[in-house]
Design an enzyme around this catalytic site. Structure first.
Site, PDB file in Angstrom:
ATOM      1  N   ASN A  50      -7.771  -2.104  13.427  1.00 42.11           N
ATOM      2  CA  ASN A  50      -9.193  -2.139  13.069  1.00 42.11           C
ATOM      3  C   ASN A  50      -9.509  -3.317  12.144  1.00 42.11           C
ATOM      4  O   ASN A  50     -10.582  -3.368  11.542  1.00 42.11           O
ATOM      5  CB  ASN A  50      -9.603  -0.822  12.390  1.00 42.11           C
ATOM      6  CG  ASN A  50      -8.842  -0.574  11.090  1.00 42.11           C
ATOM      7  OD1 ASN A  50      -7.956  -1.344  10.732  1.00 42.11           O
ATOM      8  ND2 ASN A  50      -9.187   0.485  10.386  1.00 42.11           N
ATOM      9  N   ASP A  80       0.843  -1.199   0.000  1.00 48.02           N
ATOM     10  CA  ASP A  80       0.000   0.000   0.000  1.00 48.02           C
ATOM     11  C   ASP A  80       0.875   1.244   0.000  1.00 48.02           C
ATOM     12  O   ASP A  80       2.076   1.162   0.262  1.00 48.02           O
ATOM     13  CB  ASP A  80      -0.969   0.001   1.196  1.00 48.02           C
ATOM     14  CG  ASP A  80      -0.302  -0.431   2.502  1.00 48.02           C
ATOM     15  OD1 ASP A  80       0.931  -0.311   2.612  1.00 48.02           O
ATOM     16  OD2 ASP A  80      -1.024  -0.873   3.403  1.00 48.02           O
TER      17      ASP A  80
END
Ligand code: PGA
Length: 259
Positions: free
Chosen positions: A138, A69
């Site tokens: 998360n 990413d």
């Protein structure tokens, strides 16, 4: 489908075990395409891997490293560029040259176009053989923020507050963290021939429980790892949910506890 769980006594043992798995994969398939996370968790494994490379334990001249990413609007030479992080901790220590790195900086153009070029380049190299992943606080994989589904492709995402806060610890403050990122799609990650998920620290225990327990859900993108072909989770004891696991599938899987 196969999910292998491995719990280690410490972060150091996790790192040694991960480096061993990655090194063995490189030795077995020198043309390997490795999708590699940044973040803190794999750092020590990469260090051990670099040491093994220096002692010629395997040949890295034919391997490809794929970035997982990257922030949007951050140049490759920006101090926050994730490609710079990858270069420092993995690409340079393994002596992988630029021609064998697939990054979001590999094309000019807008972020959408870069995502398409990134996907096409991975495809042209035969897909990902090994994905080395961390677990977001998360439940994200790469920057596939919740909610994300297995069919989600490589794309631009808006970072959640949780990710901005957790990434702020890398760069100084929340104001230093870009609001958007490009991420390898869930489809790219889940199609990897082998996946290694590294999880360390008590702050990851509850999200690891949700990764392994109950129904897979877009609210915990990592929970879809249970549907992938060949996944090894290496967690240290601090991160291991142990008795809190309800799912028999997770709790009954053979667990290798290392010293
Ligand atoms: P960490 O990051 O390894 O620094 O905990 C993991 C992630 O946010 O994906």
């Amino acid at each position: 489908m196969a999910l292998e769980l491995c719990v280690t006594e410490s972060y150091e043992a996790l790192s040694l075990r991960a480096a061993e798995v990655i090194g063995d994969e490189i030795a077995r398939s020198p043309n390997i395409v490795v999708l590699a996370a940044t973040g803190r968790t794999p750092l020590q494994a990469y260090k051990h891997l670099g040491d093994a490379c220096d002692s010629a334990a395997f040949d890295t001249t034919r391997m490809t490293v794929v970035q997982l990413d990257e922030y949007v609007g951050v140049a490759a030479d920006d101090r926050r560029a994730l490609i710079g992080w990858s270069k420092r901790v993995l690409i340079d220590p393994l002596h992988v040259d630029d021609g064998r790195v697939v990054s979001f900086h590999g094309a000019d153009g807008d972020p959408e176009e870069r995502c398409r070029t990134y996907d096409a380049t991975i495809k042209a190299r035969g897909g990902v053989d090994l994905a080395i992943l961390g677990l977001g606080p998360n439940g994200h994989l790469g920057f596939n923020e919740p909610p994300s589904r297995p069919s989600d492709t490589t794309r631009i995402v808006r970072l959640t507050e949780a990710s901005i806060e957790s990434n702020a610890s890398y760069w100084g403050s929340v104001d230093d963290v870009p609001t958007h990122a490009m991420t390898a799609g869930m489809d790219v990650i889940l199609a990897a021939r082998r996946i290694l998920l590294l999880v360390s620290g008590s702050h990851k225990r509850e999200i690891l429980r949700r990764t392994l327990d109950g129904e897979a859900t877009p609210d915990v993108p990592a929970s879809y790892l249970r549907e992938a072909a060949n996944v090894t989770v290496i967690a240290d004891r601090d991160a291991w949910p142990g008795d809190d696991l309800e799912t028999t599938a997770a709790a009954e899987t053979a667990i290798d506890v290392l010293a």
